[in-house]
Design an enzyme around this catalytic site. Structure first.
Site, PDB file in Angstrom:
ATOM      1  N   LYS A 156      50.305  60.598  28.547  1.00 20.15           N
ATOM      2  CA  LYS A 156      51.306  61.124  27.573  1.00 20.15           C
ATOM      3  C   LYS A 156      51.722  62.360  28.364  1.00 20.15           C
ATOM      4  O   LYS A 156      51.621  62.810  28.816  1.00 20.15           O
ATOM      5  CB  LYS A 156      50.933  61.600  26.255  1.00 20.15           C
ATOM      6  CG  LYS A 156      51.278  61.379  24.956  1.00 20.15           C
ATOM      7  CD  LYS A 156      50.414  61.757  23.877  1.00 20.15           C
ATOM      8  CE  LYS A 156      50.905  62.664  22.948  1.00 20.15           C
ATOM      9  NZ  LYS A 156      50.096  63.465  21.899  1.00 20.15           N
ATOM     10  N   HIS A 193      54.059  64.699  26.012  1.00 16.64           N
ATOM     11  CA  HIS A 193      54.293  66.107  25.483  1.00 16.64           C
ATOM     12  C   HIS A 193      52.679  67.194  23.978  1.00 16.64           C
ATOM     13  O   HIS A 193      52.174  65.818  24.515  1.00 16.64           O
ATOM     14  CB  HIS A 193      55.297  65.172  24.654  1.00 16.64           C
ATOM     15  CG  HIS A 193      55.051  64.335  23.502  1.00 16.64           C
ATOM     16  ND1 HIS A 193      55.337  63.098  24.098  1.00 16.64           N
ATOM     17  CD2 HIS A 193      54.430  64.045  22.377  1.00 16.64           C
ATOM     18  CE1 HIS A 193      54.867  62.137  23.197  1.00 16.64           C
ATOM     19  NE2 HIS A 193      54.187  62.006  22.592  1.00 16.64           N
TER      20      HIS A 193
END
Ligand code: OMP
Length: 219
Positions: free
Chosen positions: A104, A106
């Protein structure tokens, strides 16, 4: 009471362990198949987790936490951590972690979710077929500076790796043990399935085919 034979009975009741003719990943025709994905209700996965917790505590393996490789290992790690929390011989509250398949970029980022990987880590999985998922887990754990302590699986099929004309003397489970120098703890194995077939006449018609498969591929 045997945790191992009770587990085989439980897997049969839940339709997770089936007898018949199944083509497995190696291309072999197996007289039985174990589909852990069918432990798919709260009670059944809760019972499965209790079997994992008992097997791990009974093994005497010293560990600090659980790691469940995505995707199947995620629910196994979480529910087994709960079961360990309820185990009378387990004093510590056991942390668990798992990985994402895609990193991921963010939010909190990264590929790891759950407790920080540290100390002696038990990898939890359903079955070891080629050992790919174990290799990836070992890398993730080592990269985090932690130590793989054991692999905990539901069923050890106890069969030799390799093609029919070049069978390895070892099973995938034994190869994992040798390669990483860690034990593989299983709730039950092909021996226990055989034991049940000998004891219980309900499935007597499958005894010969399972025996023949074990004679051909067993370790
Ligand atoms: P991995 O998590 O990639 O090792 O996948 C496990 C594999 O083992 C899956 O492809 C299953 O189809 C397979 N499998 C079982 O889950 N249960 C069995 O009894 C036998 C196999 C197998 O194909 O060897």
């Amino acid at each position: 009471m045997s945790n191992r034979l009770d587990f085989v009975r439980f897997a049969l009741e839940q339709g997770v362990l089936k007898f018949g003719e199944f083509k497995v990943k190696s291309g072999r025709l197996s007289p039985y198949f174990f589909n852990a994905g069918l432990f798919n209700t709260g009670r059944s996965i809760g019972q499965l987790a209790t079997f994992y917790a008992n097997a791990l505590v009974d093994s005497g393996v010293v560990f600090d936490m659980l790691f469940g490789p995505a995707y199947k290992g995620i629910s196994l790690a979480a529910t087994t951590a709960v079961a360990l929390g309820n185990h009378p011989k387990q004093e510590k509250d056991v942390p668990f972690a798992f990985n994402r398949k895609e990193a991921k970029d963010h939010g909190e980022g990264g590929v790891l979710v759950g407790a920080p990987l540290q100390g002696k880590v038990v990898i939890i999985d359903d079955v070891i077929t080629a050992g790919t998922s174990v290799r990836e887990s070992v890398e993730i754990i080592r990269q985090a500076g932690a130590t793989p302590a054991a692999v905990l699986i539901a069923l050890d099929r106890m069969e030799r790796a390799g093609a029919d004309d070049a069978l390895s003397p070892h099973s995938a489970v034994q190869e994992v043990e040798q390669k990483y120098g860690i034990p593989v703890v299983s709730i039950a194995s092909l021996n226990d399935i055989m034991q049940l077939l000998i004891q219980d006449n309900t499935f007597a018609s499958y005894k010969d085919s399972v025996q023949a498969y074990r004679d051909k591929y067993g370790v």
